[in-house]
Design an enzyme around this catalytic site. Structure first.
Site, PDB file in Angstrom:
ATOM      1  N   ILE A 168      47.471  41.334  51.003  1.00  0.00           N
ATOM      2  CA  ILE A 168      46.735  42.049  52.040  1.00  0.00           C
ATOM      3  C   ILE A 168      46.212  41.061  53.076  1.00  0.00           C
ATOM      4  CG2 ILE A 168      44.737  43.524  52.494  1.00  0.00           C
ATOM      5  CD1 ILE A 168      45.049  44.563  49.595  1.00  0.00           C
ATOM      6  N   LYS A 198      40.623  40.248  45.011  1.00  0.00           N
ATOM      7  CA  LYS A 198      40.423  38.990  45.730  1.00  0.00           C
ATOM      8  C   LYS A 198      40.392  37.865  44.707  1.00  0.00           C
ATOM      9  CE  LYS A 198      37.239  36.721  48.980  1.00  0.00           C
ATOM     10  NZ  LYS A 198      35.966  36.887  49.744  1.00  0.00           N
ATOM     11  N   ASP A 249      24.921  38.652  58.172  1.00  0.00           N
ATOM     12  CA  ASP A 249      26.163  38.443  58.934  1.00  0.00           C
ATOM     13  C   ASP A 249      26.755  39.791  59.358  1.00  0.00           C
ATOM     14  OD1 ASP A 249      28.061  36.908  60.223  1.00  0.00           O
ATOM     15  OD2 ASP A 249      29.318  36.624  58.451  1.00  0.00           O
TER      16      ASP A 249
END
Length: 306
Positions: free
Chosen positions: A34, A56, A150
């Site tokens: 991905i 991940k 963030d």
């Protein structure tokens, strides 16, 4: 993240929430990539029931801060909100971390905004999207007691639901912290830094509100008010002093909310709760207006037929 030259601690379990076992016993990981970065790779995976996930995989030997990774995992696994990426399981071995999370294939909010066909989001769509963002911030600040640090369009993934409406998912809690901890280090993405990063020594949850205000302005106008281009005024000076134009925003309530979120004094800046309440009123008003318009249009069409 940079390369870690000497990290003996990577061979021990980094967190109590991780499972020191083989992920392949529970998920079938595809070779389809991905996305990829210097230290990690995200691939598609399915469980025994055929449900699709994203996995991940992080190489512990290549990251510069095990502590930051531990922080991200422990905060992310503690959160539960429909607009936050869900971490289902985290597996590790001596050298790798595997994070099993939601599979989202709609790109991110930045791409959505800058797409040529979506250069300027329609007002109602912007309100629907930003209402989700405000809901996330209210949950983080008031329920989970977390500051993200963030917030930006790139950190919101988009999932297109069956009704064709976009659902956003907040990602990347690597810089996040608990509200009980004072923020003394400037971190995040420079274009979304709040003014207090340059004027104060300690910061709070309002850093997220400023960044979310810039995201709202970006949604409504298709542009960011600050630009890091050679020859232009430094970003710091723009963030501290540049007059931000809100004239292109036609809805007066949205304009007022945007101005309150981009108040340079954090003490006067609106809270996540205040922003959510304001958006709730705006959303109801717009939906009522849209419904009334649709009903009038239907009556008109029926009269024409008669």
């Amino acid at each position: 993240m940079g390369t870690c030259q000497s990290c003996p601690e990577v061979y021990s379990r980094i967190s109590k929430v991780t499972k020191f076992e083989d992920i392949n016993k529970h998920y079938s990981i595809s070779s389809y990539v991905i996305s990829r970065s210097k230290n990690s790779i995200i691939r598609q995976a399915i469980d025994s029931n055929g449900k699709k996930y994203a996995v991940k995989t992080i190489d512990k030997r290549k990251i510069s801060s095990i502590e930051m990774l531990k922080n991200e995992i422990e905060i992310s696994t503690s959160l539960s909100h429909e607009n936050i990426i869900k971490y289902y399981n985290v597996y590790e071995n001596n050298s790798k971390i595997h994070i099993v999370m939601d599979y989202i294939d709609g790109g991110d909010l930045f791409d959505f905004i800058t797409n040529s066909k979506q250069r300027k989001c329609r007002e109602k769509q912007s309100i629907d999207i930003f209402y989700q963002i405000a809901s996330v911030l209210y949950y983080l600040h008031n329920k989970a007691k977390v500051i993200h640090k963030d917030i930006k369009p790139e950190n919101f993934l988009i999932k297109i639901l069956k009704n064709k409406k976009p659902q956003i998912k907040l990602i990347d809690f690597g810089l996040a912290c608990r509200k009980s901890k004072e923020i003394t280090l400037r971190c995040g993405t420079e274009g979304y830094f709040p003014p207090e990063y340059y004027t104060k020594s300690q910061f709070g949850e309002k850093v997220d509100i400023w960044a979310a205000g810039l995201t709202l302005l970006n949604l409504l106008t298709g542009a960011h008010p600050f630009s890091k281009i050679e020859g232009k005024t430094p970003l710091k000076e723009q963030i501290l002093n540049k007059k931000i134009s809100f004239d292109v925003i036609s809805n007066p309530e949205l304009k007022d909310l945007c101005m309150k979120m981009l108040e340079r004094d954090p003490e006067k800046r609106i809270s996540a709760e205040g922003a959510l309440k304001a958006l709730d009123k705006i959303k109801q008003k717009v939906e009522h207006s849209t419904t009334a318009f649709s009903e009038n249009s239907l009556d008109y069409d029926m009269d024409e037929i008669g």
